[in-house]
Motif scaffolding. Structure first.
Motif, PDB file in Angstrom:
ATOM      1  N   UNK A 191       4.496  -3.406 -11.206  1.00 42.21           N
ATOM      2  CA  UNK A 191       3.207  -3.708 -11.738  1.00 42.21           C
ATOM      3  C   UNK A 191       2.964  -5.230 -11.372  1.00 42.21           C
ATOM      4  N   UNK A 192       3.944  -6.049 -11.550  1.00 40.61           N
ATOM      5  CA  UNK A 192       4.000  -7.404 -11.406  1.00 40.61           C
ATOM      6  C   UNK A 192       3.974  -7.923 -10.091  1.00 40.61           C
ATOM      7  N   UNK A 193       3.757  -7.014  -9.038  1.00 43.14           N
ATOM      8  CA  UNK A 193       3.448  -7.358  -7.768  1.00 43.14           C
ATOM      9  C   UNK A 193       2.196  -7.610  -7.288  1.00 43.14           C
ATOM     10  N   UNK A 249       2.975   2.795 -11.694  1.00 45.77           N
ATOM     11  CA  UNK A 249       3.851   3.168 -10.284  1.00 45.77           C
ATOM     12  C   UNK A 249       2.612   3.600  -9.273  1.00 45.77           C
ATOM     13  N   UNK A 250       1.560   4.125  -9.537  1.00 43.17           N
ATOM     14  CA  UNK A 250       0.224   4.437  -8.428  1.00 43.17           C
ATOM     15  C   UNK A 250      -0.513   3.332  -8.023  1.00 43.17           C
ATOM     16  N   UNK A 251       0.017   2.150  -8.701  1.00 34.52           N
ATOM     17  CA  UNK A 251      -0.594   0.779  -8.077  1.00 34.52           C
ATOM     18  C   UNK A 251      -0.468   0.528  -6.655  1.00 34.52           C
ATOM     19  N   UNK A 252      -1.547   0.064  -5.783  1.00 38.36           N
ATOM     20  CA  UNK A 252      -1.403   0.115  -4.530  1.00 38.36           C
ATOM     21  C   UNK A 252      -2.240  -1.288  -4.151  1.00 38.36           C
ATOM     22  N   UNK A 253      -1.908  -1.928  -2.776  1.00 43.98           N
ATOM     23  CA  UNK A 253      -2.825  -3.257  -2.500  1.00 43.98           C
ATOM     24  C   UNK A 253      -4.289  -3.005  -2.455  1.00 43.98           C
ATOM     25  N   UNK A 254      -4.447  -1.769  -2.148  1.00 43.92           N
ATOM     26  CA  UNK A 254      -6.226  -1.640  -1.916  1.00 43.92           C
ATOM     27  C   UNK A 254      -6.951  -1.547  -3.452  1.00 43.92           C
ATOM     28  N   UNK A 255      -6.170  -1.392  -4.307  1.00 44.36           N
ATOM     29  CA  UNK A 255      -6.657  -1.338  -5.832  1.00 44.36           C
ATOM     30  C   UNK A 255      -7.427  -2.710  -6.129  1.00 44.36           C
ATOM     31  N   UNK A 256      -8.453  -2.845  -6.711  1.00 44.80           N
ATOM     32  CA  UNK A 256      -8.812  -4.010  -7.006  1.00 44.80           C
ATOM     33  C   UNK A 256      -8.993  -4.150  -8.717  1.00 44.80           C
ATOM     34  N   UNK A 315       0.788  -1.295  -0.008  1.00 39.53           N
ATOM     35  CA  UNK A 315       0.027  -0.009   0.026  1.00 39.53           C
ATOM     36  C   UNK A 315       0.824   1.472  -0.018  1.00 39.53           C
ATOM     37  N   UNK A 316       2.401   1.302  -0.064  1.00 40.47           N
ATOM     38  CA  UNK A 316       3.184   2.312  -0.273  1.00 40.47           C
ATOM     39  C   UNK A 316       3.915   1.721  -1.238  1.00 40.47           C
ATOM     40  N   UNK A 317       4.776   2.622  -2.196  1.00 39.82           N
ATOM     41  CA  UNK A 317       5.752   2.306  -3.005  1.00 39.82           C
ATOM     42  C   UNK A 317       6.870   2.171  -2.277  1.00 39.82           C
ATOM     43  N   UNK A 318       7.389   0.713  -2.394  1.00 41.47           N
ATOM     44  CA  UNK A 318       8.715   0.365  -1.845  1.00 41.47           C
ATOM     45  C   UNK A 318       9.466  -0.431  -2.412  1.00 41.47           C
ATOM     46  N   UNK A 319      10.458  -0.162  -3.165  1.00 40.70           N
ATOM     47  CA  UNK A 319      11.674  -0.978  -3.793  1.00 40.70           C
ATOM     48  C   UNK A 319      13.072  -0.723  -3.198  1.00 40.70           C
ATOM     49  N   UNK A 320      13.841  -1.698  -3.105  1.00 46.66           N
ATOM     50  CA  UNK A 320      14.989  -1.703  -2.425  1.00 46.66           C
ATOM     51  C   UNK A 320      16.196  -1.293  -3.416  1.00 46.66           C
TER      52      UNK A 320
END
Length: 470
Positions: A111-113, A164-171, A4-9
């Motif tokens: 996106x593939x997450x 890049x705006x995709x989040x876990x709450x999106x259906x 639900x937040x953008x996080x990449x290492x």
């Protein structure tokens, strides 16, 4: 895993882009929260990644130091980045061949997450409206959880920004993909990995770049070819070039159609247009007909709505959910927006124009305007060798549809005027203007209470400026 937040290492950014990384020491466990391409949007409240995009008139690398000063925790630059500048930067530097490609790779990696339906839309006309209507229909089921392309940000940068705006709450996600040449959709669509592809129509938009209507159809068909087995393509049964694209669907891809004139999976009947809405019945897969109301005018918008309903149908929405979604549709501005001014109805359809969308606007005006009809038309751009012929055809169509007064702006606008007069329109009802101001002056002289005034032209003609002058 969806987030639900953008996080990449740091390691994930390097993996996604294939970059060579400098200044890694001590930053191996760094995580980036956000991707930014504009230094003005950077903040020290998080650890964003700055990507130095390049264009014809700008080079983001010129702002690399500023980006770090504004809070960037890492920067992505090209392999040719200035060495002296690099020595002044202490945060990790990712070196890539092409920074735009790196931006797209990060978006595709992100996106593939997510495991959700992704509907990708293309076509010569109606992409943005169809995108908005599809999102509205789906929102009736996935309330507040549908991601969609903002405005018409449908190019290489805009698509990446949406992903890049995709989040876990999106259906679900609805993305618009534009096209300016063969191979572009084939390149962009896989970034979004769409589970569903919609092709609205094939028209002469961008013919200057592609050379023929056949090439335009080939380019749009790349959307169909991008859908993998298990996915769905949604095609316009009333457009023979789009309908023929079903042959390009891969094995295991479902083909769903929509239309009014031809048999289709999702078909409209008894279309009635009023001044502020369209009413029609819809049958799904030949079943019982249900009544729908679209708070927009125009037969072309009924077609856009059918594409949206087809997406809802594929995703299992009920008829009541789809009805509610259409009834509360929210669409991007500049597309047949109506308002009252000095006793006249002003229709702002000035976002863009092509021969097909001009004809559709005339038909809608004929169906809905009660008083005199005034058309204020500007050049249609990117028509190449067919420009003169296409503009004259539009002029003839304006006259045939019952336009009472024609006001044009631009060099090709004069060809619209000539086409109307050659078709029989009185010269006294045609005004050719060289500027927005001149067009506004004409309208001040000729408009009267009860008139309906349509403004339309390609985006570059900025026809909406005339409205501001009234």
């Amino acid at each position: 895993m969806a987030q639900d937040t953008f996080t990449l290492s740091l390691a994930e950014i390097a993996e996604a882009t294939g970059a060579r990384v400098d200044n890694m020491s001590g930053a191996e466990h760094l995580e980036f929260h956000g991707v930014v391409t504009d230094t003005r949007k950077l903040t020290r409240e998080s650890t964003p990644l700055f990507i130095a995009l390049k264009g014809e008139k700008f080079n983001g690398e010129d702002f690399a130091i500023k980006a770090v000063e504004n809070g960037a925790a890492g920067i992505v630059v090209s392999d040719t980045f200035d060495e002296k500048t690099a020595k002044k930067i202490s945060v990790p530097i990712f070196y890539v061949t092409d920074t735009l490609a790196a931006y797209q790779k990060i978006a595709a990696y992100w996106r593939r997450r997510f495991d959700m339906p992704v509907i990708a839309i293309t076509g010569s006309n109606g992409k943005t409206t169809t995108k908005d209507l599809t999102a509205s229909v789906l929102d009736a089921k996935f309330s507040g959880a549908v991601l969609k392309t903002q405005a018409n940000f449908n190019n290489e940068i805009g698509l990446s920004m949406t992903l890049l705006n995709m989040r876990a709450h999106h259906r679900a996600a609805v993305v618009e993909i534009g096209m300016r040449g063969l191979g572009q959709i084939a390149y962009l669509a896989p970034l979004a990995a769409p589970t569903m592809g919609i092709v609205t129509n094939v028209g002469e938009t961008h013919i200057e770049l592609l050379g023929s209507i056949e090439n335009i159809a080939r380019a749009k068909a790349e959307m169909v070819e991008a859908i993998k087995a298990g996915g769905t393509v949604i095609l316009n049964a009333d457009d023979e070039r789009v309908a023929a694209m079903s042959e390009k669907a891969a094995h295991g891809v479902r083909v769903v159609t929509f239309g009014i004139e031809h048999d289709a999976t999702v078909r409209a009947y008894d279309v009635t247009l009023t001044g502020d809405a369209a009413r029609f019945d819809v049958s799904f897969d030949g079943g019982e007909r249900s009544a729908f109301v679209l708070p927009m005018v125009g037969r072309h918008n009924v077609m856009n709505a059918l594409a949206a309903l087809a997406a809802g149908y594929v995703l299992g929405l009920t008829v009541d959910e789809m009805k509610r979604g259409l009834l509360h549709a929210v669409v991007t501005g500049g597309r047949f927006e109506r308002r009252e001014m000095n006793g006249c109805t002003i229709i702002n359809d000035a976002y863009n124009a092509s021969p097909a969308s001009m004809m559709a606007a005339f038909d809608t005006l004929k169906d809905t305007a009660k008083g005199r009809r005034i058309a204020v038309l500007g050049d249609m751009l990117e028509l190449g060798d067919i420009a003169v012929r296409a503009h004259r055809d539009v002029g003839a169509a304006a006259y045939a549809s019952g336009i009472d007064v024609l006001v044009t702006r631009g060099a090709m606008g004069e060809e619209i005027a000539r086409g109307a007069m050659d078709a029989g329109m009185s010269r006294g009802a045609v005004y050719m203007c060289a500027s927005h101001e001149a067009a506004a002056d004409v309208l001040h002289q000729v408009m009267r209470a009860g008139d309906t005034i349509l403004f339309k032209g390609s985006h570059g003609m900025m026809m909406e400026k005339i409205i501001d002058l009234l």
